[in-house]
Scaffold this motif. Sequence first.
Motif, PDB file in Angstrom:
ATOM      1  N   GLY A 176       0.773  -1.279  -0.026  1.00  0.00           N
ATOM      2  CA  GLY A 176       0.134   0.069   0.053  1.00  0.00           C
ATOM      3  C   GLY A 176       0.655   1.350  -0.059  1.00  0.00           C
ATOM      4  O   GLY A 176       0.608   2.156   0.832  1.00  0.00           O
ATOM      5  N   PHE A 177       1.756   1.489  -1.161  1.00  0.00           N
ATOM      6  CA  PHE A 177       2.550   2.726  -1.054  1.00  0.00           C
ATOM      7  C   PHE A 177       1.693   3.773  -0.997  1.00  0.00           C
ATOM      8  O   PHE A 177       0.731   4.323  -1.776  1.00  0.00           O
ATOM      9  CB  PHE A 177       3.270   2.694  -2.494  1.00  0.00           C
ATOM     10  N   ASP A 178       2.163   4.581  -0.044  1.00  0.00           N
ATOM     11  CA  ASP A 178       1.405   6.031   0.179  1.00  0.00           C
ATOM     12  C   ASP A 178      -0.056   5.803   0.793  1.00  0.00           C
ATOM     13  O   ASP A 178      -0.942   6.923   0.919  1.00  0.00           O
ATOM     14  CB  ASP A 178       1.327   7.019  -0.864  1.00  0.00           C
ATOM     15  N   LEU A 181      12.486   6.086  -6.980  1.00  0.00           N
ATOM     16  CA  LEU A 181      11.390   5.081  -7.594  1.00  0.00           C
ATOM     17  C   LEU A 181      11.004   5.700  -8.887  1.00  0.00           C
ATOM     18  O   LEU A 181      11.356   6.861  -9.436  1.00  0.00           O
ATOM     19  CB  LEU A 181      10.073   5.590  -6.565  1.00  0.00           C
ATOM     20  N   ARG A 182      10.528   4.657  -9.789  1.00  0.00           N
ATOM     21  CA  ARG A 182      10.186   5.160 -11.314  1.00  0.00           C
ATOM     22  C   ARG A 182       9.027   5.634 -11.212  1.00  0.00           C
ATOM     23  O   ARG A 182       8.084   5.508 -10.204  1.00  0.00           O
ATOM     24  CB  ARG A 182      10.191   3.958 -12.224  1.00  0.00           C
ATOM     25  N   ASN A 183       8.739   6.650 -12.134  1.00  0.00           N
ATOM     26  CA  ASN A 183       7.504   7.341 -12.390  1.00  0.00           C
ATOM     27  C   ASN A 183       6.222   6.649 -13.025  1.00  0.00           C
ATOM     28  O   ASN A 183       5.274   7.030 -12.914  1.00  0.00           O
ATOM     29  CB  ASN A 183       7.660   8.590 -12.878  1.00  0.00           C
ATOM     30  N   GLU A 184       6.906   5.725 -13.691  1.00  0.00           N
ATOM     31  CA  GLU A 184       5.845   4.805 -14.307  1.00  0.00           C
ATOM     32  C   GLU A 184       5.735   3.373 -13.713  1.00  0.00           C
ATOM     33  O   GLU A 184       6.722   2.733 -13.377  1.00  0.00           O
ATOM     34  CB  GLU A 184       6.189   4.758 -15.872  1.00  0.00           C
ATOM     35  N   VAL A 185       4.622   2.944 -13.746  1.00  0.00           N
ATOM     36  CA  VAL A 185       4.719   1.362 -13.283  1.00  0.00           C
ATOM     37  C   VAL A 185       3.540   0.570 -14.463  1.00  0.00           C
ATOM     38  O   VAL A 185       2.982   1.223 -15.216  1.00  0.00           O
ATOM     39  CB  VAL A 185       3.581   1.335 -12.140  1.00  0.00           C
ATOM     40  N   SER A 186       4.343  -0.396 -14.816  1.00  0.00           N
ATOM     41  CA  SER A 186       3.310  -1.347 -15.801  1.00  0.00           C
ATOM     42  C   SER A 186       2.039  -1.415 -15.239  1.00  0.00           C
ATOM     43  O   SER A 186       1.825  -1.683 -14.231  1.00  0.00           O
ATOM     44  CB  SER A 186       4.220  -2.745 -16.053  1.00  0.00           C
ATOM     45  N   LEU A 187       1.091  -1.818 -16.173  1.00  0.00           N
ATOM     46  CA  LEU A 187      -0.126  -1.907 -16.019  1.00  0.00           C
ATOM     47  C   LEU A 187      -0.248  -3.464 -15.408  1.00  0.00           C
ATOM     48  O   LEU A 187      -1.049  -3.692 -14.363  1.00  0.00           O
ATOM     49  CB  LEU A 187      -1.038  -2.005 -17.415  1.00  0.00           C
ATOM     50  N   THR A 201       0.372  -2.882 -11.836  1.00  0.00           N
ATOM     51  CA  THR A 201      -0.557  -2.180 -10.992  1.00  0.00           C
ATOM     52  C   THR A 201      -1.914  -3.067 -10.845  1.00  0.00           C
ATOM     53  O   THR A 201      -2.143  -2.959  -9.646  1.00  0.00           O
ATOM     54  CB  THR A 201      -1.204  -1.050 -12.024  1.00  0.00           C
ATOM     55  N   GLN A 235      -0.643  -5.104  -7.780  1.00  0.00           N
ATOM     56  CA  GLN A 235      -0.820  -4.577  -6.563  1.00  0.00           C
ATOM     57  C   GLN A 235      -2.035  -4.433  -6.208  1.00  0.00           C
ATOM     58  O   GLN A 235      -2.311  -4.189  -4.757  1.00  0.00           O
ATOM     59  CB  GLN A 235       0.084  -2.992  -6.713  1.00  0.00           C
ATOM     60  N   ILE A 248       5.889  -3.466  -6.649  1.00  0.00           N
ATOM     61  CA  ILE A 248       6.408  -1.892  -7.137  1.00  0.00           C
ATOM     62  C   ILE A 248       7.337  -1.320  -6.741  1.00  0.00           C
ATOM     63  O   ILE A 248       8.367  -0.938  -7.212  1.00  0.00           O
ATOM     64  CB  ILE A 248       4.823  -1.062  -7.342  1.00  0.00           C
ATOM     65  N   ILE A 249       7.284  -1.117  -5.207  1.00  0.00           N
ATOM     66  CA  ILE A 249       8.198  -0.384  -4.406  1.00  0.00           C
ATOM     67  C   ILE A 249       9.473  -1.030  -4.019  1.00  0.00           C
ATOM     68  O   ILE A 249      10.828  -0.887  -4.102  1.00  0.00           O
ATOM     69  CB  ILE A 249       7.611   0.365  -3.377  1.00  0.00           C
TER      70      ILE A 249
END
Lengths: 311, 311
Positions: free
Chosen positions: B18-20, B191-197, B200, B203, B230-231
Motif C-alpha cells: 500500500g505505497f502512500d 522510484l520510477r514514475n511509471e508502473v507497468s499495467l 498495477t 498491486q 512496485i516499491i
Amino acid sequence: MNFVKAFAPATVANVACGFDIFGFAVKEPGDTVELRRRDEPGIVITDITGDEGRLPRNAEKNSVTGVMLYLLKHLGITDFGCEVVLHKNMPLGSGMGSSAASAVAGVVAINEMLGKPLTRQELLPFAMEGERIASGSAHADNVGPSLLGGFVVIRSYNPLDIFTIPVPGDLYCTLVHPDIEINTKDARFILRNEVSLKNTIAQMGNVAGLVAGLMQADYDLISRSMVDVIIEPVRSILIPQFKEVKQAAIDHGALGCSISGSGPSLFALSRGVENAQKAGAAMKDTFADAGIASSLHVSSINQGGAVVLTE
Amino acid sequence: MNFVKAFAPATVANVACGFDIFGFAVKEPGDTVELRRRDEPGIVITDITGDEGRLPRNAEKNSVTGVMLYLLKHLGITDFGCEVVLHKNMPLGSGMGSSAASAVAGVVAINEMLGKPLTRQELLPFAMEGERIASGSAHADNVGPSLLGGFVVIRSYNPLDIFTIPVPGDLYCTLVHPDIEINTKDARFILRNEVSLKNTIAQMGNVAGLVAGLMQADYDLISRSMVDVIIEPVRSILIPQFKEVKQAAIDHGALGCSISGSGPSLFALSRGVENAQKAGAAMKDTFADAGIASSLHVSSINQGGAVVLTE
C-alpha cells in the motif's frame, strides 16, 4: 442424467477502480445451456439462439463446447457424447460478461451431467479457458462471479487466488447496454501498458476504499471509491455519451457509475432498488436523447452464481 | 494549562503493497513533546534529546515547532508563547515515521494547551504540514496512524479522505531498525514514475486482499497479500541483507515482511506475540551475521494513536 439445463448470470467486471481484479454477478440477464446425452461420443451443437448466427457452430471453436471438450480431456473421459443448445440472452461484446456466462453455463451443465466430479471452485480454470477461446486471454473477473456469485476479488492470477467479500443487502446494480458494439480485444488494445505512479496510488486508494466500503456497508465510502483514473478515461472515448450518461446516473440517485467490463454497457450501483431504477431510467433517457437505443436491467447482487435448472 | 506532555507513536507506512495509502501505528517507540507556557509570545525550543544534535533548533525550521506556528497562524492566535522540549526516541531517517511522530506529538500537545480547539481529525492537515517541512511532501501514511491510531487507509489525498479499518487483535508487529541511514528524499527519488499495467493490477489485487484479510481476520489472506511488486524491488536495493532478513522473518513465523516506510527499517506482521518475537530475533540475528547492529521492537497495533500524558 440425460438432460441438464444450466443458467449463468451476466457480470460486471472491473467495477470502476478494480481493473481485472473485481467483478460481481447480477440476477439477470444470463445465458442458458441445455445438454442432452447422446449415444455416440462427441459434442455437437444443435442450436444457438440469440446470437444472430455469429457464434461458431463447430464444437472445438465455440467457447462453450470448447470448454466442455477441455474438461472431458482433463478428466480422461473419451466416450461421452451430448447435444448442446445455447440460449444467448445478452448481446455479444456487450461488456456484461457474455462469453463468460456462456462458458460458465457450459461447464456447470457438463459437470452436473457427469455427476459433479469437480467443485465450483475447481471449475474456475476451465471456465477461464472459455474466456481465452473467446477473447484471447484467460481473465477471471467475469467468469469468477458468474460461476461463484457475489462480489469477487482476484488477488492474483498466478497462482490463481480468488475470494468473495460480503456486500450490503441493499446494494442494487443498474446495467444499461447501448445498442453499439465494442470488440473486447480492441477495448484492451487501446489501454496503455504503463501507468503513472501517481495514478497507481490513486487507484489503490479507491480499491482499498471500495473493499472496505462494501464490507462495512458504508455507502458513502463506496460512492467516493467508485473512481477509475486508469481505464475509464481511455475506454470511455469508445462510448458515445459516456460522460452524460454517467452524470445522469449520479444525478438520479446512483452511488457511482462506470463502464461494465470493457463496455459499451455502463453499470451503476445504488442504495435500494428505487434509486437503481431511477438511475437506470435517466441513463436510458440520456442515451435516447442522442438517438441511441439501449436495454436496461436492474437487480440486486447475485449471491449464488450459476444454477442448474433441472433436478 | 501551563504544562503539557504528549506522546506520538512510531508508524509503519506502506505496509508492503500500500505505497502512500496504508499505515499503522505501533505501541513503541515514540516521540515525546513537552510544552511549558511562557509569558512572552513566540515558540522557543529549549531542548531536543536523542537527535545527536541534528535537528534544527530554530523554531521555524524545525518541523515540530514549524507545525505549531502554522497551527497558531491558522487559529489567528498571536499572543501565545511556550518553551518546547522534544525527546526523540527513534533514529532519524529510520523508516519508522520519526518526523511524523514528532510533528504529531507537537500538534497534539499545543492543541491540548490551547484547550482543544481542533479535533484529532482536524489536526491531520497540520501534522501533514510537518511532513512537508521534514521531507518535502505532505504524506499522511505516517502522520495519519500516529495521530489517529489503528490501521489507516488514505483513499485520496485531494481531497484528503482517510479512514481506519479494524485489524485482528492477535496481530503483532515486529520492527527492526538496522544501524544504517537512508534519506527519505533519496528513497523517493529512486522510484520510477511509471508502473507497468501488469504490476498495477497485481498491486491492486494485494491491496484488496490485505484490506479484506485484515477486516475478516483471515491470516492466510493477510500473508498472501503482503506482496509489493512496485516499491520493494527498487528500495530494497538500498538495504543490505534485505532478502536474507525478510526470508528469516518468514521462516520464523511471520505472515510477511517488507520495508517500513522508505526504510531502512523492516517490519513483519505475525499472528501472536510469540511469532512476532521469534521473527524479530531471527531478523536481528541475520543483520548481525552481516556485521550490522540493529534495534528491535515488538508490539501489537496501537489503536489509540498519540496520547496526552499530562492530566
